[in-house]
Design an enzyme around this catalytic site. Structure first.
Site, short mmCIF file in Angstrom:
data_model
loop_
_atom_site.label_atom_id
_atom_site.label_comp_id
_atom_site.label_asym_id
_atom_site.label_seq_id
_atom_site.Cartn_x
_atom_site.Cartn_y
_atom_site.Cartn_z
N CYS A 41 -14.00 2.71 -27.51
CA CYS A 41 -15.42 3.29 -27.65
C CYS A 41 -15.96 3.32 -26.24
CB CYS A 41 -16.22 2.62 -28.52
SG CYS A 41 -15.38 2.36 -30.14
N TYR A 60 0.30 -2.14 -12.18
CA TYR A 60 -1.01 -1.90 -12.59
C TYR A 60 -1.21 -1.46 -14.01
CZ TYR A 60 -1.20 -2.97 -7.53
OH TYR A 60 -0.77 -3.55 -6.38
N GLY A 119 0.79 -1.27 0.11
CA GLY A 119 -0.10 0.25 -0.05
C GLY A 119 0.85 1.27 -0.01
N1 LLP Z 1 -0.94 -6.98 -0.19
C1 LLP Z 1 -2.24 -6.97 -0.64
C2 LLP Z 1 -2.96 -7.93 0.22
C3 LLP Z 1 -2.88 -6.52 -1.75
O1 LLP Z 1 -4.07 -6.56 -1.85
C4 LLP Z 1 -2.10 -5.21 -2.47
C5 LLP Z 1 -2.71 -4.59 -3.35
C6 LLP Z 1 -0.94 -5.41 -2.18
C7 LLP Z 1 -0.16 -6.13 -0.98
C8 LLP Z 1 0.10 -4.54 -2.92
O2 LLP Z 1 -0.26 -2.98 -2.78
P1 LLP Z 1 0.51 -1.93 -3.48
O3 LLP Z 1 1.94 -1.87 -2.66
O4 LLP Z 1 0.75 -2.20 -4.79
O5 LLP Z 1 -0.31 -0.72 -3.05
N2 LLP Z 1 -5.02 -1.73 -9.21
C9 LLP Z 1 -5.11 -0.71 -8.10
C10 LLP Z 1 -4.33 -1.18 -6.97
C11 LLP Z 1 -4.97 -2.43 -6.59
C12 LLP Z 1 -4.14 -2.91 -5.18
C13 LLP Z 1 -4.85 -4.18 -4.91
N3 LLP Z 1 -3.97 -4.93 -3.56
C14 LLP Z 1 -4.18 0.37 -8.71
O6 LLP Z 1 -3.92 0.47 -9.88
O7 LLP Z 1 -4.03 1.59 -8.12
#
Ligand code: LLP
Length: 418
Positions: free
Chosen positions: A348, A375, A243
């Site tokens: 579209c 992503y 996160g």
């Molecule tokens: N751990 C868990 C359990 C997760 O669900 C996620 C992301 C992460 C780690 C990694 O999170 P990060 O460090 O990348 O923030 N598609 C969205 C982000 C979805 C994140 C889902 N879970 C975007 O493009 O902003």
């Protein structure tokens, strides 16, 4: 200097080489993603350094970008993987991540995925409900094995992020509510021949700008970890999730090392410094390393808008359409000028819109869409009959691998077979 930058004349670079030169050398058509592996290595090394001698595991969230070149690089640096499907689990293993460095999350794991995780003997299956504990117990019984599990705790914390990427509030589908954790401990301890509780984890959502909410979530589970230990229950690790945000050019973010330092401090203050600290960074490791290069198809001027039309769309990079995310769109060959364009793709859908960006007086041949390493490709689709984009991996200014688009013919053939 690794990553995206511009020289004094305004030309875009990835590391030592201009993006234009990399694009031409790759021979791939646009839209195409280019990633600088050196930038990913630098961030991973910085995070590892911030964790120092503390026993730790950085479990890269493979969903952010599952490219073999990236997962292999991170595995080589000693990182593990956070996976959310049987596909990601197998990919991580084949890319060289040792099973005991893999954690698996997900609210709806299938029996097949659970069986694979148990058979591989990964660090832990992170369970997200009391019902899932029963299902894992049944699979372990059926296969005569002992499943290593961790409880993913839903801490009931709201974060200041887009609703689609906030996961730690008590209405979310994720995690076991805090109040239900003691009962889960008891349930697991009641069947030691098939269940072993090895960890506690939490993940509150994505795009945190400061370590504050990260710290708060961490405090929730350190409290639970302490309570468990006082009852002499064993625990191998504590996982504060991912996160960590990045600056997409419109809001500053604290660096990943600040989150790592905060995590260490929480553990020290809780007297849990001997527990292995797991973090699950995704975005912060890979997003800034990547650009999506698109060709400018043309312009369209209406009474209300001056559009810049690209050959890349929401099927290639869905974040603006899905989360209202803003990625900087800039000319490839010069720094952004004053004249603004509304930058849109060919799909579209009205949501196929990258927003308004300063481009300049001349219409560029190509644009770069920045911070697209996380992503981006991993969420791409073939919507509108558009093949998945190609990818180019750069290290120290040289192309180290390319993954061409499967191309139009491949798409047509598969759809005709359907
Ligand atoms: N751990 C868990 C359990 C997760 O669900 C996620 C992301 C992460 C780690 C990694 O999170 P990060 O460090 O990348 O923030 N598609 C969205 C982000 C979805 C994140 C889902 N879970 C975007 O493009 O902003």
């Amino acid at each position: 200097m690794p990553g995206f930058r511009r020289d004094a004349q305004g030309a875009a670079y990835l590391g030592r080489t201009t993006v234009r030169e990399l694009l031409e050398r790759s021979g791939l058509p646009t839209p195409v993603y280019l990633y600088d592996l050196a930038a990913i290595r630098a961030t991973a090394t910085e995070m590892t350094g911030a964790l120092g001698s503390h026993p730790h595991l950085l479990a890269y969230a493979v969903k952010a970008n599952s490219a073999g070149s990236i997962v292999r690089l991170l595995a080589g640096l000693g990182l593990g993987a956070d996976v959310v499907s049987g596909g990601e689990l197998e990919l991580a293993r084949r890319a060289g991540v040792p099973a005991r460095k893999i954690v698996m999350s997900g609210v709806a794991k299938t029996n097949d995925e659970i069986d694979r995780a148990i058979a591989a003997d990964i660090l832990a299956i992170q369970v997200e409900s009391a019902e899932e504990i029963e299902r894992i117990a049944a699979r372990a019984r059926a296969t005569g094995t002992r499943a290593r599990i961790a409880i993913r705790v839903n801490p009931g914390i709201e974060i200041d992020s887009h609703a689609h990427i906030a996961t730690g509030h008590d209405e979310a589908k994720f995690g076991v509510l805090r109040a239900e954790v003691p009962a889960a401990f008891e349930r697991i301890d009641g069947e030691p021949e098939h269940l072993a509780l090895v960890g506690l984890s939490v993940h509150v959502g994505s795009m945190m700008a400061t370590p504050e909410p990260y710290r708060n979530a961490a405090l929730t589970i350190t409290e639970l970890a302490r309570a468990r230990r006082q009852k002499s229950g064993s625990l191998e690790y504590i996982d504060f999730g991912g996160g960590i945000g990045i600056d997409y050019g419109n809001a500053p973010c604290e660096p990943p090392a600040a989150f790592a330092a905060a995590a260490r401090t929480v553990l020290r203050d809780a007297g849990l410094s001997d527990l292995m600290l797991v973090m699950e960074p995704g975005r912060c490791l890979v997003a800034p390393s990547g650009v999506l290069v698109a060709k400018v198809v043309g312009t369209k001027v209406t009474a209300r808008n001056r559009f810049l039309l690209l050959d890349a769309g929401m099927n290639d990079l869905v974040r603006p359409a899905l989360y209202g995310a803003r990625h900087r769109v800039e000319p490839l060959d010069w720094a952004p000028g004053a004249t603004e364009y509304r930058v849109v793709g060919p799909v579209c859908e009205s949501a196929d819109d990258f927003g308004t960006h300063a481009i300049g007086d001349r219409v560029p041949e190509y644009v770069v869409i920045r911070d697209a390493g996380a992503y981006g490709f991993s969420m791409a689709s073939e919507y509108n009959g558009r093949p998945l984009p190609g990818e180019v991996f750069v290290d120290d200014g040289a192309i180290v691998s390319v993954s061409p688009s499967p191309g139009r013919e491949d798409w047509i053939a598969r759809r005709l077979r359907a």
